[in-house]
Design an enzyme around this catalytic site. Structure first.
Site, PDB file in Angstrom:
ATOM      1  N   HIS A 157       0.375  71.928  65.495  1.00  0.00           N
ATOM      2  CA  HIS A 157       0.746  73.205  66.916  1.00  0.00           C
ATOM      3  C   HIS A 157      -0.525  73.014  66.003  1.00  0.00           C
ATOM      4  O   HIS A 157      -1.759  73.425  65.152  1.00  0.00           O
ATOM      5  CB  HIS A 157       1.939  73.828  65.676  1.00  0.00           C
ATOM      6  N   HIS A 200      -1.925  73.966  62.467  1.00  0.00           N
ATOM      7  CA  HIS A 200      -2.291  73.591  61.614  1.00  0.00           C
ATOM      8  C   HIS A 200      -4.000  73.387  61.926  1.00  0.00           C
ATOM      9  O   HIS A 200      -4.644  73.093  61.421  1.00  0.00           O
ATOM     10  CB  HIS A 200      -2.018  72.276  62.069  1.00  0.00           C
ATOM     11  N   CYS A 202      15.124  74.614  47.851  1.00  0.00           N
ATOM     12  CA  CYS A 202      14.522  74.500  49.807  1.00  0.00           C
ATOM     13  C   CYS A 202      13.657  73.756  49.988  1.00  0.00           C
ATOM     14  O   CYS A 202      12.863  73.592  49.614  1.00  0.00           O
ATOM     15  CB  CYS A 202      14.042  76.122  49.902  1.00  0.00           C
ATOM     16  N   CYS A 243      10.862  74.789  51.262  1.00  0.00           N
ATOM     17  CA  CYS A 243       9.578  74.848  51.213  1.00  0.00           C
ATOM     18  C   CYS A 243       9.484  73.661  49.931  1.00  0.00           C
ATOM     19  O   CYS A 243       7.489  72.913  49.331  1.00  0.00           O
ATOM     20  CB  CYS A 243       9.980  75.236  49.599  1.00  0.00           C
ATOM     21  N   CYS A 303      15.602  81.838  51.872  1.00  0.00           N
ATOM     22  CA  CYS A 303      14.138  81.360  51.333  1.00  0.00           C
ATOM     23  C   CYS A 303      13.095  82.702  52.416  1.00  0.00           C
ATOM     24  O   CYS A 303      13.404  82.592  53.327  1.00  0.00           O
ATOM     25  CB  CYS A 303      13.485  79.691  52.046  1.00  0.00           C
ATOM     26  N   HIS A 335      11.649  80.292  55.382  1.00  0.00           N
ATOM     27  CA  HIS A 335      11.757  79.689  56.199  1.00  0.00           C
ATOM     28  C   HIS A 335      13.314  80.489  56.581  1.00  0.00           C
ATOM     29  O   HIS A 335      14.707  80.137  58.085  1.00  0.00           O
ATOM     30  CB  HIS A 335      12.359  78.418  55.563  1.00  0.00           C
ATOM     31  N   LYS A 391       5.650  85.296  64.559  1.00  0.00           N
ATOM     32  CA  LYS A 391       5.846  84.034  64.068  1.00  0.00           C
ATOM     33  C   LYS A 391       6.513  82.448  64.947  1.00  0.00           C
ATOM     34  O   LYS A 391       7.128  82.668  66.189  1.00  0.00           O
ATOM     35  CB  LYS A 391       6.662  83.683  63.277  1.00  0.00           C
ATOM     36  N   LYS A 402      10.541  77.018  65.992  1.00  0.00           N
ATOM     37  CA  LYS A 402      10.793  75.992  66.541  1.00  0.00           C
ATOM     38  C   LYS A 402      11.946  76.157  66.828  1.00  0.00           C
ATOM     39  O   LYS A 402      12.567  76.049  68.200  1.00  0.00           O
ATOM     40  CB  LYS A 402      11.627  74.913  66.131  1.00  0.00           C
TER      41      LYS A 402
HETATM   42  N1  MSP Z   1       1.998  69.864  53.210  1.00  0.00           N
HETATM   43  C1  MSP Z   1       1.943  70.933  52.648  1.00  0.00           C
HETATM   44  C2  MSP Z   1       0.263  71.486  51.764  1.00  0.00           C
HETATM   45  C3  MSP Z   1      -0.278  70.672  50.836  1.00  0.00           C
HETATM   46  S1  MSP Z   1      -1.589  70.814  50.098  1.00  0.00           S
HETATM   47  C4  MSP Z   1      -1.998  70.393  49.264  1.00  0.00           C
HETATM   48  C5  MSP Z   1       1.980  72.307  53.620  1.00  0.00           C
HETATM   49  N2  MSP Z   1       1.937  71.100  54.862  1.00  0.00           N
HETATM   50  S2  MSP Z   1       2.244  72.163  56.345  1.00  0.00           S
HETATM   51  O1  MSP Z   1       2.481  71.068  57.104  1.00  0.00           O
HETATM   52  O2  MSP Z   1       3.265  73.185  56.308  1.00  0.00           O
HETATM   53  O3  MSP Z   1       1.281  73.183  56.470  1.00  0.00           O
HETATM   54  C6  MSP Z   1      -0.101  72.946  55.901  1.00  0.00           C
HETATM   55  C7  MSP Z   1      -1.374  73.833  56.526  1.00  0.00           C
HETATM   56  O4  MSP Z   1      -1.283  74.379  57.833  1.00  0.00           O
HETATM   57  C8  MSP Z   1      -0.825  75.049  55.078  1.00  0.00           C
HETATM   58  O5  MSP Z   1      -2.213  75.320  54.820  1.00  0.00           O
HETATM   59  C9  MSP Z   1      -0.471  76.016  55.430  1.00  0.00           C
HETATM   60  O6  MSP Z   1      -0.890  77.391  55.598  1.00  0.00           O
HETATM   61  C10 MSP Z   1      -0.952  75.550  57.504  1.00  0.00           C
HETATM   62  N3  MSP Z   1      -0.104  76.511  58.519  1.00  0.00           N
HETATM   63  C11 MSP Z   1       1.118  76.010  58.992  1.00  0.00           C
HETATM   64  N4  MSP Z   1       1.634  76.861  59.874  1.00  0.00           N
HETATM   65  C12 MSP Z   1       0.593  77.757  60.457  1.00  0.00           C
HETATM   66  C13 MSP Z   1       0.172  79.267  61.258  1.00  0.00           C
HETATM   67  N5  MSP Z   1       0.858  79.429  62.468  1.00  0.00           N
HETATM   68  N6  MSP Z   1      -1.054  79.462  60.780  1.00  0.00           N
HETATM   69  C14 MSP Z   1      -1.991  79.354  60.097  1.00  0.00           C
HETATM   70  N7  MSP Z   1      -1.758  78.304  59.322  1.00  0.00           N
HETATM   71  C15 MSP Z   1      -0.489  77.565  59.081  1.00  0.00           C
HETATM   72  O7  MSP Z   1       1.913  73.333  53.230  1.00  0.00           O
END
Ligand code: MSP
Length: 522
Positions: free
Chosen positions: A19, A22, A127, A130, A145, A148, A299, A302
């Site tokens: 999304h 990411h 959780c 997390c 949590c 979440h 925020k 889903k």
């Molecule tokens: N798998 C772990 C990270 C392990 S690093 C050794 C994880 N994955 S995640 O898919 O949940 O998130 C990946 C990255 O995307 C994280 O740095 C997270 O902060 C970032 N983001 C996820 N959602 C986000 C937003 N809505 N906005 C900005 N960044 C966000 O955490």
């Protein structure tokens, strides 16, 4: 041009599609690495996917496919998204890669041999979102949590634990004596406070509860639990091996920056630091924690049904190239702050900053060059390095380098926009069309040269954000699209015919949001 720069991103969970949260992180990282490549030939970017754990296991079971099938399916969506957004990583690692799994086992064994991992029976609040146990004091008032908003499960298990407490003081000292380690620095106290109450952490789960993970060598009742697996990607990807680390590892480690979201700083600043200390490896120079992206100020989730994929935006605005979206995302928030996405704001900002401010400037100036001088630059047009705009161009360049050294990506973009604003004002004040009318051709030519040279600077400085637009700018100026900073020297546009009427094309297209509206309605 010899200093290396090694950047890593967080590796994304593949239990869903990418999304724009990411995408935000990958765009910021890509903008940084492209900027560094303008300064050095040894800039390296690693990204990847985090593929083990209970969430993947559960989602795959619900879909009736194997965890690996789920990972493969979603990994290709991440790969496709990064291709569309032109994320120029050098490597993408998957934690299901055999090489990674092999070295993670070695790392676990080494930590155990060092006396930093021990077996312990544990009752805790887990959780699944997390993928970690939570302290009861971290929960919301309703016992949920905080990330979440779900009630954690109470679990009793015999697991392996990592002695985080052993490294607590050493990490606190390190953070205090390395002011660049956690960026932005407003996060430092938050981490130091968390360190005060830190406990040893569980680093494995029983094979009964989690099958989808790397086995603990010599103990088939346990699976290595996500954080050792996930964090180690930063070293396994570049060839770390306990016995025989690769030449690439020796060249690139320690990492220059881990780019991550603010929700996972503790894992990087504390857990990862302790693991590296136990392995006897140096810590990264910096951890840059960016803020979160919200959608229309809410925020993304889903359950709210407001999750947006980057490809939806490119499609909705009919964008063949990702430049406008990259620019908008990279300038969405000042360092570490949260940013917001809305269709209207996207359209307005891109139209104002790129199309109106910079696009018109280039277009108007090239047209005047054709009208008054048949598209030709002459020796006497070339302006001095000491002119006001030339000085501002060099100052902007230097300030941008400083911003990037502090990971101030949106701030650096603002400097480019400010510079273009000033050049626009300069055109209004000097009114080259009036100079031409009055027959002051040399003065008119010098104004045009100044603007075109300023546009060349803008093209190069904009490159990390908008690589395609930057290329078009330089091509419109009849310059080779070479974006190295060494080209940022005033007076590089040489005498000669650089354009003609038919060659002048708009490089920034205005965004049309009616298109997006119609699409939404449909
Ligand atoms: N798998 C772990 C990270 C392990 S690093 C050794 C994880 N994955 S995640 O898919 O949940 O998130 C990946 C990255 O995307 C994280 O740095 C997270 O902060 C970032 N983001 C996820 N959602 C986000 C937003 N809505 N906005 C900005 N960044 C966000 O955490």
């Amino acid at each position: 041009m010899s200093e290396k720069f090694y950047l890593t991103t967080a590796i994304d969970y593949v239990n869903g599609a990418p999304h724009i949260g990411h995408a935000y992180e990958k765009i910021l990282s890509d903008v940084i690495i492209r900027h560094k490549r303008q300064l050095t030939d040894k800039a390296y970017m690693l990204t990847g996917t985090d593929e083990h754990g209970i969430k993947i296991q559960k989602t795959a079971a619900l879909k009736g496919i194997t965890p690996k099938e789920l990972c493969d399916e979603n990994f290709s969506k991440f790969e496709e998204a990064w291709r569309q957004l032109e994320i120029s990583y050098d490597q993408i690692i998957r934690t299901t890669d055999e090489k990674h799994k092999k070295v993670v086992k070695q790392i676990f064994k080494k930590l155990y041999e060092n006396g930093d991992i021990y077996k312990h029976s544990y009752k805790g609040l887990y959780c699944a979102g997390c993928e970690c146990f939570l302290n009861s004091k971290d929960l919301t008032q309703d016992g949920l949590c905080p990330n979440h908003l779900k009630k954690p499960e109470e679990i009793t298990e015999e697991n392996y634990f990592f002695k985080l407490t052993k490294y607590k003081d050493k990490i606190a000292d390190y953070i205090k004596s390395h002011p660049d380690f956690i960026q932005p620095s407003i996060r430092v106290n938050e981490i130091l406070n968390q360190l005060e109450n830190i406990e040893d952490i569980s680093v494995s789960r029983t094979r009964n509860s989690v099958q989808w993970g790397i086995e603990v060598e010599g103990d088939d009742s346990q699976t290595i639990y996500v954080w050792i697996d996930a964090l180690s990607n930063y070293i396994t990807a570049i060839g770390y091996d306990i016995e025989n680390p690769s030449a690439q590892f020796k060249e690139l480690w320690p990492c220059d920056v881990h780019v991550i979201g603010k929700d996972i700083i503790k894992f990087h600043a504390v857990y990862w630091s302790a693991i590296l200390m136990s392995l006897g490896l140096p810590l990264a120079h910096s951890i840059f924690a960016h803020g979160w992206i919200t959608i229309d100020q809410s925020k993304m989730s889903k359950s709210l049904g407001n999750v947006i994929a980057p490809k939806d935006i490119l499609q909705a605005f009919n964008l063949e190239k990702p430049d406008a979206f990259r620019y908008y995302m990279a300038s969405a928030a000042l360092i570490g702050k949260d940013g917001n996405y809305s269709d209207d704001d996207f359209k307005e900002k891109v139209n104002a900053d790129l199309a109106n401010n910079m696009g018109n400037l280039l277009n108007r100036t090239l047209n005047m060059l054709v009208k008054y001088f048949d598209g030709e630059i002459k020796q006497e047009f070339i302006t001095e390095k000491t002119s006001k705009i030339a000085i501002m161009a060099d100052n902007t360049k230097n300030q941008i380098i400083e911003c990037f050294n502090k990971f101030e990506i949106a701030e650096a973009a603002n400097l480019i926009v400010n510079f273009a604003d000033t050049v626009n004002k300069y055109v209004t004040e000097t009114a080259p069309w009036s100079l031409a009318k009055e027959g002051k051709m040399r003065e008119c030519a010098q104004v045009l040269y100044t603007v075109l040279e300023a546009m060349r600077y803008i093209g190069i400085m904009l490159y990390p954000y908008c690589p395609n637009i930057a290329e078009s700018i330089l091509l419109q100026l009849n310059e080779t699209p070479d974006f190295k900073y060494e080209n940022l020297e005033w007076g590089k546009i040489k005498p000669g015919k650089i354009t003609e009427k038919e060659k002048i094309k708009p490089v920034f297209l205005r965004l049309d949001s009616e298109f997006a509206e119609n699409k939404k309605k449909a």
